[in-house]
Write a protein that holds these residues in place. Sequence first.
Motif, short mmCIF file in Angstrom:
data_model
loop_
_atom_site.label_atom_id
_atom_site.label_comp_id
_atom_site.label_asym_id
_atom_site.label_seq_id
_atom_site.Cartn_x
_atom_site.Cartn_y
_atom_site.Cartn_z
N LEU A 8 -1.61 -9.12 15.33
CA LEU A 8 -1.22 -8.02 14.34
C LEU A 8 -1.24 -6.82 14.95
O LEU A 8 -2.13 -6.39 15.61
N LEU A 9 -0.05 -6.19 14.69
CA LEU A 9 0.48 -4.78 15.50
C LEU A 9 0.77 -3.96 14.42
O LEU A 9 1.31 -3.88 13.59
N GLU A 10 0.07 -2.61 14.20
CA GLU A 10 0.11 -1.83 13.26
C GLU A 10 1.41 -0.95 13.87
O GLU A 10 1.38 -0.51 14.83
N MET A 11 2.28 -0.50 12.69
CA MET A 11 3.35 0.18 12.93
C MET A 11 2.99 1.57 12.48
O MET A 11 2.23 1.85 11.79
N GLU A 12 3.68 2.54 13.01
CA GLU A 12 3.75 3.98 12.79
C GLU A 12 3.83 4.18 11.24
O GLU A 12 5.04 3.43 10.80
N ASP A 13 3.35 4.89 10.35
CA ASP A 13 3.76 5.28 9.22
C ASP A 13 3.89 4.05 8.35
O ASP A 13 4.69 3.93 7.14
N THR A 14 2.77 3.13 8.38
CA THR A 14 2.97 1.67 7.69
C THR A 14 2.68 1.99 6.05
O THR A 14 3.39 1.17 5.46
N GLU A 15 2.08 3.19 5.80
CA GLU A 15 1.79 3.34 4.07
C GLU A 15 3.15 3.98 3.55
O GLU A 15 3.30 4.40 2.41
N THR A 16 4.28 4.44 4.35
CA THR A 16 5.56 4.98 3.82
C THR A 16 6.23 4.03 3.14
O THR A 16 6.36 2.89 3.59
N CYS A 17 7.04 4.19 2.02
CA CYS A 17 7.84 3.30 1.09
C CYS A 17 8.89 2.81 2.07
O CYS A 17 9.68 3.41 2.84
N CYS A 18 9.25 1.54 1.62
CA CYS A 18 10.43 0.98 2.30
C CYS A 18 11.62 1.44 2.10
O CYS A 18 12.84 1.10 2.47
N GLY A 19 11.76 2.06 0.68
CA GLY A 19 12.80 2.52 0.20
C GLY A 19 13.52 1.66 -0.84
O GLY A 19 14.74 1.90 -1.37
N PHE A 20 12.88 0.61 -1.38
CA PHE A 20 13.43 -0.25 -2.35
C PHE A 20 13.33 0.43 -3.69
O PHE A 20 13.95 0.54 -4.26
N MET A 51 15.51 5.07 4.46
CA MET A 51 13.98 4.75 4.39
C MET A 51 13.77 3.44 4.95
O MET A 51 13.09 3.32 5.74
N ALA A 52 14.68 2.27 4.61
CA ALA A 52 14.62 1.01 5.24
C ALA A 52 14.68 1.22 6.89
O ALA A 52 13.94 0.37 7.65
N GLN A 53 15.81 2.13 7.05
CA GLN A 53 16.00 2.17 8.66
C GLN A 53 14.82 2.85 9.51
O GLN A 53 14.45 2.12 10.54
#
Length: 246
Positions: free
Chosen positions: A168-180, A195-197
Amino acid sequence: MKRKPVVDIFIPCFVDQLFPETGLNMVKVLEKLNCEVRYNPNQTCCGQPAFNAGFIEESGRIAHKFLKDFTNDQTNFVVAPSASCVGMVRNAYPDIFMSSSEFVNYRNLEKKVFEFSEFLVDVLQVTKVPGSRLDAKITYHDSCSALRECGIKAGPRALLQNVTGLELLEMEDTETCCGFGGTFAVKFESISVAMAQQKVENALASGANYIVSTDSSCLMHLDAYMRRENINLKVMHLADVLAQGL
């Protein structure tokens, strides 16, 4: 002898129409954990699309049907592979049923409705599914509904960390909306795509080869963007991950 937990599964529209394997994998995991799983074929939608679009009366009719479909036995749990639908039941239904004679019945049902990972961790007290295995590097996306509407954050990560072979690798800004955001992606396409990008770029930077989440709608949105851009990154619902190897 201890009675098996009885689970009525609620299958969201996205899963029913586009990702049926996720529903089947949820059943596989629940049965692995010694649950008795039941499915009411009369179930339909939770009413969220209509509610979010402002069709309150129409969503109310759907909410009353949901209540009818899942109150035959109030000792049963209702579990869904979607924090979005569970968030609808918890946060919008109180307004819908406030002036209804069914309000007490709704409150009784509400206590039994859980998102899949939440049910495993908080109700069954399980953080490891025996036999679950996936040799992959994954990063977890906190869907808005899971994080903000249901308060789900640590549970899915605990489950993923106990999958054999998984990193499991944490990404930056994981709590930010994906844009859907449902119709948001249609009404504000350029913002949604941007936002998806950003979400996909953060996932790639983490070194993962899979994006995992509790919500198929988020994953569908991100997958569509990655397919269009020929990005070699895959998506998996949490239930699909936990069912690997079973």
